[in-house]
Motif scaffolding. Structure first.
Motif, PDB file in Angstrom:
ATOM      1  N   ALA B 141       0.844  -1.202   0.000  1.00  0.00           N
ATOM      2  CA  ALA B 141       0.000   0.000   0.000  1.00  0.00           C
ATOM      3  C   ALA B 141       0.877   1.250   0.000  1.00  0.00           C
ATOM      4  O   ALA B 141       0.621   2.217  -0.729  1.00  0.00           O
ATOM      5  N   ALA B 142       1.951   1.222   0.809  1.00  0.00           N
ATOM      6  CA  ALA B 142       2.854   2.373   0.875  1.00  0.00           C
ATOM      7  C   ALA B 142       3.519   2.604  -0.474  1.00  0.00           C
ATOM      8  O   ALA B 142       3.747   3.750  -0.882  1.00  0.00           O
ATOM      9  N   VAL B 143       3.822   1.512  -1.181  1.00  0.00           N
ATOM     10  CA  VAL B 143       4.453   1.638  -2.501  1.00  0.00           C
ATOM     11  C   VAL B 143       3.495   2.327  -3.474  1.00  0.00           C
ATOM     12  O   VAL B 143       3.900   3.211  -4.241  1.00  0.00           O
ATOM     13  N   ARG B 144       2.208   1.932  -3.425  1.00  0.00           N
ATOM     14  CA  ARG B 144       1.236   2.563  -4.334  1.00  0.00           C
ATOM     15  C   ARG B 144       1.110   4.063  -4.023  1.00  0.00           C
ATOM     16  O   ARG B 144       1.046   4.885  -4.934  1.00  0.00           O
ATOM     17  N   THR B 145       1.095   4.394  -2.724  1.00  0.00           N
ATOM     18  CA  THR B 145       1.006   5.805  -2.343  1.00  0.00           C
ATOM     19  C   THR B 145       2.212   6.585  -2.871  1.00  0.00           C
ATOM     20  O   THR B 145       2.069   7.668  -3.441  1.00  0.00           O
ATOM     21  N   ALA B 146       3.401   5.995  -2.677  1.00  0.00           N
ATOM     22  CA  ALA B 146       4.620   6.701  -3.093  1.00  0.00           C
ATOM     23  C   ALA B 146       4.666   6.858  -4.611  1.00  0.00           C
ATOM     24  O   ALA B 146       5.032   7.920  -5.125  1.00  0.00           O
ATOM     25  N   LEU B 147       4.268   5.801  -5.333  1.00  0.00           N
ATOM     26  CA  LEU B 147       4.282   5.893  -6.796  1.00  0.00           C
ATOM     27  C   LEU B 147       3.262   6.916  -7.280  1.00  0.00           C
ATOM     28  O   LEU B 147       3.506   7.656  -8.237  1.00  0.00           O
ATOM     29  N   ALA B 148       2.108   6.980  -6.589  1.00  0.00           N
ATOM     30  CA  ALA B 148       1.099   7.967  -6.969  1.00  0.00           C
ATOM     31  C   ALA B 148       1.637   9.373  -6.726  1.00  0.00           C
ATOM     32  O   ALA B 148       1.419  10.289  -7.532  1.00  0.00           O
ATOM     33  N   GLU B 149       2.369   9.533  -5.637  1.00  0.00           N
ATOM     34  CA  GLU B 149       2.886  10.858  -5.294  1.00  0.00           C
ATOM     35  C   GLU B 149       3.863  11.384  -6.351  1.00  0.00           C
ATOM     36  O   GLU B 149       3.889  12.576  -6.630  1.00  0.00           O
ATOM     37  N   VAL B 150       4.646  10.478  -6.939  1.00  0.00           N
ATOM     38  CA  VAL B 150       5.585  10.912  -7.977  1.00  0.00           C
ATOM     39  C   VAL B 150       4.981  10.760  -9.373  1.00  0.00           C
ATOM     40  O   VAL B 150       5.687  10.840 -10.372  1.00  0.00           O
ATOM     41  N   GLU B 151       3.662  10.502  -9.418  1.00  0.00           N
ATOM     42  CA  GLU B 151       2.922  10.359 -10.676  1.00  0.00           C
ATOM     43  C   GLU B 151       3.497   9.253 -11.544  1.00  0.00           C
ATOM     44  O   GLU B 151       3.742   9.440 -12.742  1.00  0.00           O
ATOM     45  N   ALA B 152       3.740   8.110 -10.931  1.00  0.00           N
ATOM     46  CA  ALA B 152       4.311   6.989 -11.685  1.00  0.00           C
ATOM     47  C   ALA B 152       3.584   5.685 -11.361  1.00  0.00           C
ATOM     48  O   ALA B 152       4.129   4.608 -11.556  1.00  0.00           O
ATOM     49  N   PHE B 202      11.755  19.007 -10.247  1.00  0.00           N
ATOM     50  CA  PHE B 202      11.987  19.998  -9.208  1.00  0.00           C
ATOM     51  C   PHE B 202      10.686  20.566  -8.656  1.00  0.00           C
ATOM     52  O   PHE B 202      10.604  20.889  -7.471  1.00  0.00           O
ATOM     53  N   GLU B 203       9.660  20.660  -9.502  1.00  0.00           N
ATOM     54  CA  GLU B 203       8.359  21.088  -8.968  1.00  0.00           C
ATOM     55  C   GLU B 203       7.812  20.061  -7.985  1.00  0.00           C
ATOM     56  O   GLU B 203       7.251  20.408  -6.947  1.00  0.00           O
ATOM     57  N   LEU B 204       8.029  18.808  -8.315  1.00  0.00           N
ATOM     58  CA  LEU B 204       7.640  17.726  -7.404  1.00  0.00           C
ATOM     59  C   LEU B 204       8.387  17.858  -6.075  1.00  0.00           C
ATOM     60  O   LEU B 204       7.798  17.760  -4.992  1.00  0.00           O
TER      61      LEU B 204
END
Lengths: 301, 266
Positions: B141-152, B202-204
């Motif tokens: 679940a944490a991986v999905r959150t992190a990937l969503a955060e970086v739009e990947a 950098f915006e990220l």
């Protein structure tokens, strides 16, 4: 082939040989996958060859050569691992030296062992037909140890194989797991020496996993496919060698080598065709390839 | 790299400058004091003092072989200081590792490694759960959150070797974020990607800065000064400046050559 199947029902030693091939394949599939993805085939070769030192010593002092092989393999795995960690710059020279020194020690011991030393050829090139019933139990025990260790520490082994620096930053004891991995390689070498001998071990440790890597792209998948391929190579090689009365070890290796070459050519063609299809079809994938970030004919594994 | 620069730390009273940084008032998250390090006879870092406050977005710039990567490795505890000391979150760096997220300059893994993006990002969860066995559902679940955060998120099932440079950087960023770090350390995160993607990354980072302290190494002072609060310039020793103080004189001293001054649009 029919002749082989009839012989299989008639002769217990052939069934033992077939089982030995099966047990060895588990080690070669699981650990061979790490050897291939972590690119430590040369280190594995060093471990395999220096095992002769331990086998020779065991023969000279009257121990079970297989036990001598196991101890020698573990010791040389730790020495080679230590050498690599301490003198990274000269790793290949030092591993090459240990490789030869181990063999030299073994040959001297065997030469000074009273009696005849016809066993030397079967150490070097294996003789799957000479595997004893009790060797099977030892092999099964070693397999169990390998699979359990890998299952318990799958995440750590994956991290250490993939990116040592990052694994260290995440608190994984990288040196420990690296040495443990080399010890598992050592155990696998001992398993495989039964089947193909210590000179040919390196082929069974790399070829099944490399062929698997042509088609599957996960570590677990590679392990399963490589194990199945290993079973195919050992059983097939045994069957092919039986009729014309060829030595089984080299036949197994040549079968594995032939399949590897065919597979490498085939997967290369498939990759190229896929890349051509992508290039002809305008779309996001083609744009990515055009920017040069996705090598269309890149590494297929 | 002239010898005069080595004796220059007195020109850089960094404590006072670091107080001018943003996020003051709290305890420093990284404190570097009189740090020295050399590879053999070759001094790489001499008398480096640097304080990074909580919530800061610091850019570390300097010429190649100026010691940037070495300083990061010391902060990460991959190298040990020969003189001076480093404290991260009040701890020695090795003890603070689990609070650090690290994005390397060059991927240190082979591109053809048989591994999916999800599996790569999962590695960032090592050290958080029990040592034995497989990853848990919470890790996935944490991986999905992190990937969503970086739009990947759409890349999760892709093999790592099929990613473009920009996609790979996002995934490596997700791998650093998934371990729930307090400090994010990036070594030239945009060295191998084009300018447009560089801006996106950098915006990220600027968004992530709302909850994380960020230290980013770059050789491109012009580009990063639009995003960071403060620039630390490193060439064996350290000269700290706020972004608006970067001028031709500093660049001249730093690179020891005439460098075109950079206009800042902020």
């Amino acid at each position: 082939m029919n002749e082989f199947l009839t012989a299989l029902t008639d002769h217990a030693f052939l069934r033992t040989a077939l089982l030995a091939g099966l047990l060895a394949s588990i080690g070669c599939g699981v650990i061979g996958t790490y050897v291939v993805v972590k690119r430590i085939a040369f280190l594995a070769g060093g471990i395999a060859h220096s095992v002769l030192g331990g086998m020779g010593a065991a023969l000279y002092f009257g121990f079970d050569p297989l036990l001598g092989a196991l101890i020698a393999a573990l010791v040389s795995a730790l020495i080679i691992g230590g050498v690599r960690l301490a003198w990274r710059a000269q790793e290949d020279t030092l591993v090459g030296a240990l490789w030869a020194i181990g063999m030299a020690v073994g040959i001297l011991f065997i030469a000074k062992t009273p009696g005849y030393s016809t066993d030397l050829m079967s150490y070097l090139f294996g003789n799957i037909l000479l595997v004893r019933q009790r060797d099977l139990w030892l092999m099964a025990g070693l397999d169990l140890a390998l699979v359990l260790t890998v299952a318990l520490f799958y995440r750590q082994f994956l991290a250490v194989s993939f990116d040592e620096e990052f694994a260290r930053l995440r608190g994984v004891p990288v040196t420990f797991f690296y040495l443990l991995l080399l010890c598992l390689v050592a155990v696998t070498v001992v398993l495989l020496i039964q089947v193909v001998g210590l000179i040919l071990v390196i082929a069974l440790l790399t070829l099944p996993a490399a062929v698997a890597g042509h088609y599957v792209h996960s570590l677990g998948g590679m392990m399963v496919i490589a194990t199945l391929l290993g079973i195919g190579f050992t059983s097939g090689g045994l069957a092919l060698s039986y009729g014309p009365d060829l030595p089984a070890g080299p036949t197994i290796i040549l079968l594995a080598g032939a399949v590897y070459v065919i597979s490498a050519v085939l997967s290369g063609l498939l990759t190229r065709r896929r890349a051509q299809r992508l290039a002809q079809r305008p779309g996001p994938a083609a744009v990515t390839a055009g920017r040069g970030t996705l090598g269309p004919a890149g590494p297929s594994a | 790299m002239s010898p005069t620069l080595i004796q220059a730390p007195s020109q850089a009273p960094s404590p006072s400058l670091s107080q001018a940084g943003i996020g003051t008032g709290s305890q420093p998250v990284i404190a570097v004091e009189n740090l020295g390090f050399s590879y053999g006879d070759n001094p790489v870092l001499v008398g480096v003092d640097l304080t990074i406050a909580a919530g800061e977005f610091l850019g570390l710039v300097g010429p190649n072989a100026g010691g940037k990567s070495t300083l990061l490795k010391l902060m990460l505890g991959l190298l040990a200081p020969q003189t001076g000391r480093i404290q991260v979150l009040g701890m020695p760096p090795r003890a603070a590792r689990r609070y650090l997220g690290y994005v390397p300059q060059y991927p240190t893994f082979p591109r053809d490694f048989p591994i999916s993006v999800e599996q790569v990002v999962l590695m960032g969860r090592l050290g958080l759960g029990p040592p034995l066995g497989w990853y848990r559902p919470a890790d996935r679940a944490a991986v999905r959150t992190a990937l969503a955060e970086v739009e990947a998120l759409d890349l999760a099932a892709r093999r790592i070797g099929t990613l473009s440079g920009g996609q790979l950087q996002r995934v490596l960023l997700a791998r650093a974020l998934v371990g729930e770090p307090r400090i994010l350390i990036l070594d030239e995160p945009t060295a191998n990607i084009d300018q447009r993607v560089e801006g996106d990354i950098f915006e990220l980072l600027a968004r992530l800065n709302a909850r994380l302290t960020i230290l980013v190494v770059s050789h491109d002072i012009a580009f990063i000064s639009g995003f960071v609060h403060r620039v630390a310039c490193l060439n064996r020793t350290l000269i700290c400046h706020r972004t608006d103080a970067v001028d031709g004189d500093l660049l001249h001293r730093l690179y020891h050559a005439d460098v075109r001054a950079v206009a800042h649009g902020h």
